[in-house]
Design a protein around this motif. Structure first.
Motif, PDB file in Angstrom:
ATOM      1  N   ASP A 306       0.845  -1.197   0.000  1.00  0.00           N
ATOM      2  CA  ASP A 306       0.000   0.000   0.000  1.00  0.00           C
ATOM      3  C   ASP A 306       0.878   1.245   0.000  1.00  0.00           C
ATOM      4  O   ASP A 306       1.555   1.544   0.986  1.00  0.00           O
ATOM      5  CB  ASP A 306      -0.903  -0.030   1.241  1.00  0.00           C
ATOM      6  N   ALA A 307       0.857   1.972  -1.116  1.00  0.00           N
ATOM      7  CA  ALA A 307       1.711   3.157  -1.226  1.00  0.00           C
ATOM      8  C   ALA A 307       1.425   4.168  -0.123  1.00  0.00           C
ATOM      9  O   ALA A 307       2.321   4.883   0.320  1.00  0.00           O
ATOM     10  CB  ALA A 307       1.513   3.817  -2.590  1.00  0.00           C
ATOM     11  N   SER A 308       0.190   4.208   0.346  1.00  0.00           N
ATOM     12  CA  SER A 308      -0.141   5.216   1.350  1.00  0.00           C
ATOM     13  C   SER A 308       0.439   4.879   2.727  1.00  0.00           C
ATOM     14  O   SER A 308       0.445   5.718   3.623  1.00  0.00           O
ATOM     15  CB  SER A 308      -1.657   5.406   1.450  1.00  0.00           C
ATOM     16  N   SER A 309       0.923   3.659   2.903  1.00  0.00           N
ATOM     17  CA  SER A 309       1.589   3.324   4.175  1.00  0.00           C
ATOM     18  C   SER A 309       3.038   3.808   4.186  1.00  0.00           C
ATOM     19  O   SER A 309       3.637   3.936   5.252  1.00  0.00           O
ATOM     20  CB  SER A 309       1.581   1.810   4.401  1.00  0.00           C
ATOM     21  N   ILE A 310       3.577   4.012   3.001  1.00  0.00           N
ATOM     22  CA  ILE A 310       4.989   4.395   2.904  1.00  0.00           C
ATOM     23  C   ILE A 310       5.118   5.901   3.100  1.00  0.00           C
ATOM     24  O   ILE A 310       4.416   6.679   2.468  1.00  0.00           O
ATOM     25  CB  ILE A 310       5.561   3.937   1.547  1.00  0.00           C
ATOM     26  N   LYS A 312       4.117   7.591   5.535  1.00  0.00           N
ATOM     27  CA  LYS A 312       2.963   8.194   6.207  1.00  0.00           C
ATOM     28  C   LYS A 312       3.359   8.721   7.580  1.00  0.00           C
ATOM     29  O   LYS A 312       3.008   9.836   7.939  1.00  0.00           O
ATOM     30  CB  LYS A 312       1.837   7.160   6.338  1.00  0.00           C
TER      31      LYS A 312
ATOM     32  N   GLN B  82       4.836  16.122   2.341  1.00  0.00           N
ATOM     33  CA  GLN B  82       4.527  14.769   2.797  1.00  0.00           C
ATOM     34  C   GLN B  82       3.016  14.518   2.736  1.00  0.00           C
ATOM     35  O   GLN B  82       2.570  13.424   2.375  1.00  0.00           O
ATOM     36  CB  GLN B  82       5.033  14.584   4.228  1.00  0.00           C
ATOM     37  N   GLN B  86       0.799  11.840   0.557  1.00  0.00           N
ATOM     38  CA  GLN B  86      -0.217  11.005   1.196  1.00  0.00           C
ATOM     39  C   GLN B  86      -1.560  11.118   0.472  1.00  0.00           C
ATOM     40  O   GLN B  86      -2.216  10.112   0.214  1.00  0.00           O
ATOM     41  CB  GLN B  86      -0.420  11.453   2.660  1.00  0.00           C
ATOM     42  N   SER B  89      -1.438   9.144  -2.696  1.00  0.00           N
ATOM     43  CA  SER B  89      -1.452   7.693  -2.464  1.00  0.00           C
ATOM     44  C   SER B  89      -2.821   7.243  -1.986  1.00  0.00           C
ATOM     45  O   SER B  89      -3.321   6.189  -2.383  1.00  0.00           O
ATOM     46  CB  SER B  89      -0.419   7.308  -1.397  1.00  0.00           C
TER      47      SER B  89
END
Lengths: 584, 191
Positions: A306-310, A312, B82, B86, B89
């Protein structure tokens, strides 16, 4: 030639085509046509739970212990709203489940009809995706797509809301292979990034693998590859609560769980490492402690689907977007082809340091006197059950942490606990789901008395289907974790954190037709546990324990990894300061 | 489980660079989000922004491909780098979202907004208003003896400037569409 059938029949047909064997559910007005179809077939077993929340948690337990998606079927309105906690739980822990809800007929939607709720609206933020199906012709395709979405990429819960007229109407059945979808998350990692990680592994002096639930979700191959990688490199490995079992607790390189109630050696190693390899974990706040002081000197790699975990929470140096098993396979290939190098001298010193930390023996406790210590109870449970084909569920609180600390997990999919959402009441219905998937296994739910009472109605389900789930209740007559925080943070003012008017658990069990065992003397503990194991049927095990035991080690909120509170002699005065007090 | 037919090259991950270097300055970004035109898709996008506490400065949405059931949502948002990463993503993992493009980093773009402004007044104010409208190339789309409704198209800054000038001249009401944006040049960024 596509087949024609009613929407209700399509639901059952699609479940059969997707290989579903068990559905957890509760009937109601808006799903009666589907229940009528269930009545007229023998392919799918329907398990009647006692509350819709139980259906969803049972589906979660089924999914986590098998790696297959779990399915729940509930009615409209209250049926759907009762499913919300389970959906949110599955979303936070990335568990693939499919929840089918009935809905009032399409022509009544929006009229505030009886048992109407805006189910897709309510569940939009707590599902990976959801659908309201308004045409019977779209129903089968939506069902197939739902299974695909729930199980692809980062798994999660999905919901299909099916109005009653859509269930009654006739339409064309679409086969799974006829369904087109654009949803196909990337599974292969970028080779340049993988090579960069392999290079970093060759020179690192103080490396650590920090693994999480992503390894388990990626499937058994991921755990196998991880074990090979650890054995080949001799790097130490720790895991989050969610990842327990991806590397065996008996493995030589195992440091134990990390995080707020993780082991001293694991947290110290995370703090002092120079290369952190995050595999399928997400830098949760239970793991990082104070973010500003999180592992200050390390280079960080992060493998996640999951790209959004990286990036974050924690900024990483080597991000690798992909499925754990695919990436580990490539990583092993690259690292081997480059000559299987590690910094042996550095590693040897690193292990010396780690072994020094291990000497602290952070889980030590003294069992003395006539009161059972909770740690002792769990340690005895471990000793007497570890040779069994065993699955463990938990509720949420101190007992959950003691279970994570004192039980050893050798394989993935053996540990079902509510990690992200922290749902009290999760464990019992989850254990029902696990036992259904593994009829001959020993399924134990380590519980606290308060959590257990939250979904105790499922005892009826366990008895009805003769599911021999063992409810191992650590009864301190307290909301133990709340009490612990009140001691540390709120001047020992124990506001509402005790359990009064508790039932007699033995009589309660008997009232449902199950077996109850109560134990309070440490000398009787082993025999009682053996009696529980040997009873062929559900058991309510009421273990009266020390009432004021705190769960250590502990990183107080707002503190970094290297400022842990250890055991009985910990100085807990002012352990949590203003900055940390606002955090949970 | 039966596998589904997955279209080749179906999901794109082009919008975000996982290795972008992060500063601390708040930046303004224009995102083009191509979504399946299905019920609830806008609610999913807006719910993401409200649920996670992101900013929306403007948002426009309309179907752009009737046959392919595609809508284009143009979102102007602001945040530290950042957070911008986010947002991209998080948008990308919404199931009916096909593509996310950060037009601000993908090259030069044209951004346009349409506004309607109602200006009421008489005498010199009325003459000055119509004179300024002419300079800004605004059209009169409705007129009474005491008022005009101007239609103006341009960058958000141009519309701000025009509104500022109209305020002392009797500005009553403004309706703005929010930004629509496309990358410059012959190449289509979205498909």
């Amino acid at each position: 030639m596509s087949k024609t059938m009613t929407g209700a029949k399509m639901v059952v047909q699609a479940l059969v085509d997707q290989g579903v064997e068990v559905v957890f559910g509760y009937p109601g007005g808006a799903v009666l046509p589907i229940y009528d179809e269930i009545f007229q077939q023998n392919h799918i077993q329907h398990i009647l739970v006692r509350h819709e929340q139980g259906a969803v948690h049972a589906a979660e337990g089924y999914a986590r212990s098998t790696g297959k998606p779990g399915v729940a079927l509930v009615t409209s309105g209250p049926g759907a709203t009762n499913a919300v906690t389970g959906l949110t739980d599955a979303l936070m822990d990335s568990i693939p489940i499919i929840v089918l809800t009935g809905q009032v007929p399409t022509f009544m939607i929006g009229s505030d009809a009886f048992q109407e709720a805006d189910t897709v609206g309510i569940t939009r933020p707590c599902t990976k995706h959801n659908w309201l199906v308004k045409e019977t012709d779209r129903l089968a395709a939506t069902m197939h797509e739902a299974f695909h979405v729930a199980t692809s990429g980062r798994p999660g819960p999905v919901l299909i809301d099916i109005p009653k007229d859509v269930q009654f109407a006739t339409g064309k059945y679409t086969e799974a292979r006829q369904v087109e979808t654009h949803y196909a998350p990337q599974v292969k990692g970028d080779l340049d990034a993988i090579t960069e990680l392999a290079k970093a592994m060759e020179t690192a002096k103080r490396p650590i693998f920090y693994t999480g639930g992503g390894v388990i979700n990626s499937g058994p191959a991921a755990s196998q590859l991880l074990r090979e990688l650890v054995a080949e490199t001799n790097f130490p490995i720790t895991s989050t609560l969610m990842g327990l079992g991806c590397y065996p607790a008996s493995g030589e390189n195992w440091l134990g769980m990390l995080g707020m109630h993780g082991l001293y050696e694991a947290n110290m190693a995370m703090h002092d490492c120079d290369l952190m390899i995050n595999i399928g974990a997400r830098f949760d706040d239970r793991i990082t402690g104070l973010v500003d002081k999180f592992s200050p000197g390390s280079k960080k790699a992060h493998i996640d689907i999951d790209a959004s975990s990286i990036n974050k929470v924690i900024r990483v140096d080597i991000p690798i977007l992909g499925d754990v098993a695919h990436v580990l396979e490539d990583l092993l290939k690259v690292w081997k082809s480059r000559g299987r190098k590690t910094n042996k001298e550095g590693l040897s010193k690193w292990w010396d340091q780690i072994n020094e930390w291990k000497q602290v023996d952070c889980l030590k406790f003294k069992q003395e006197g006539k009161t059972i210590k909770p740690q002792h109870a769990v340690a005895r449970l471990e000793a007497l059950t570890k040779s069994h084909d065993r699955y463990i569920c938990t509720e949420v609180g101190q007992h959950q942490m003691w279970a994570a600390q004192y039980l050893g997990f050798e394989d993935p999919n053996r540990w079902m606990t509510s990690g992200g959402l922290g749902t009290m009441g999760y464990g019992f219905p989850a254990s029902v789901g696990v036992q259904l998937a593994h009829r001959d296994a020993l399924v134990i739910n380590v519980a606290g008395e308060a959590s257990w009472l939250m979904n105790m109605q499922e005892l009826g389900t366990a008895v009805q289907y003769n599911l021999p789930v063992k409810q191992f209740i650590l009864n301190n007559e307290r909301l133990g974790m709340v009490r612990q925080w009140q001691e540390l943070l709120h001047g020992e003012r124990y506001s509402q954190s005790w359990s009064e008017a508790l039932p007699d658990f033995v009589k309660l069990a008997e009232a449902f037709g199950a077996k109850g065992i109560m134990v309070s003397d440490p000398d009787d503990l082993d025999d009682a546990i053996m009696e529980m194991i040997n009873h062929d049927g559900p058991v309510l095990f009421d273990c009266l324990i020390e009432k004021h035991e705190n769960c250590f080690p502990m990183i107080p909120s707002g503190k970094p990894h290297n400022e842990m509170l250890l055991g009985e002699n910990a100085d807990t005065t002012n352990a949590i300061q203003a900055g940390g007090a606002v955090m949970v | 489980m039966s596998p589904l037919k997955i279209k080749k090259g179906a999901t794109s991950h082009s919008a975000y660079n996982l290795r972008s270097s992060y500063g601390d300055e708040v930046e303004r970004h224009t995102l083009a989000v191509i979504v399946a035109n299905e019920p609830g898709v806008l609610a999913r996008v807006i719910g993401l922004f409200s649920g996670r506490g992101y900013n929306i400065e403007s948002l426009t949405v309309a179907e752009v491909d009737h046959e392919g059931h595609r809508s284009r949502i143009t979102i102007v948002t602001s945040g530290k780098p950042q957070i911008i990463t986010q947002i991209k993503s998080q948008l990308s993992r919404i199931v009916p979202v096909h593509q996310v493009h950060d037009l601000t980093v993908e090259g030069p773009t044209v951004e346009r907004e349409l506004a309607l402004l109602k200006v009421a007044g008489s005498g010199d104010h009325r003459i000055e208003a119509i004179r300024l409208a002419d300079i800004f190339r605004a059209n009169v789309v409705d007129s009474t003896l005491e008022s005009f409704v101007f239609e103006i198209t341009g960058t958000p800054e141009k519309i701000d400037a025009f509104a500022d000038l109209m305020r002392p001249l009797g500005l009553q009401e403004v309706a703005r569409t929010g930004v629509a944006a496309l990358a410059r040049g012959s190449e289509a960024k979205t498909s």
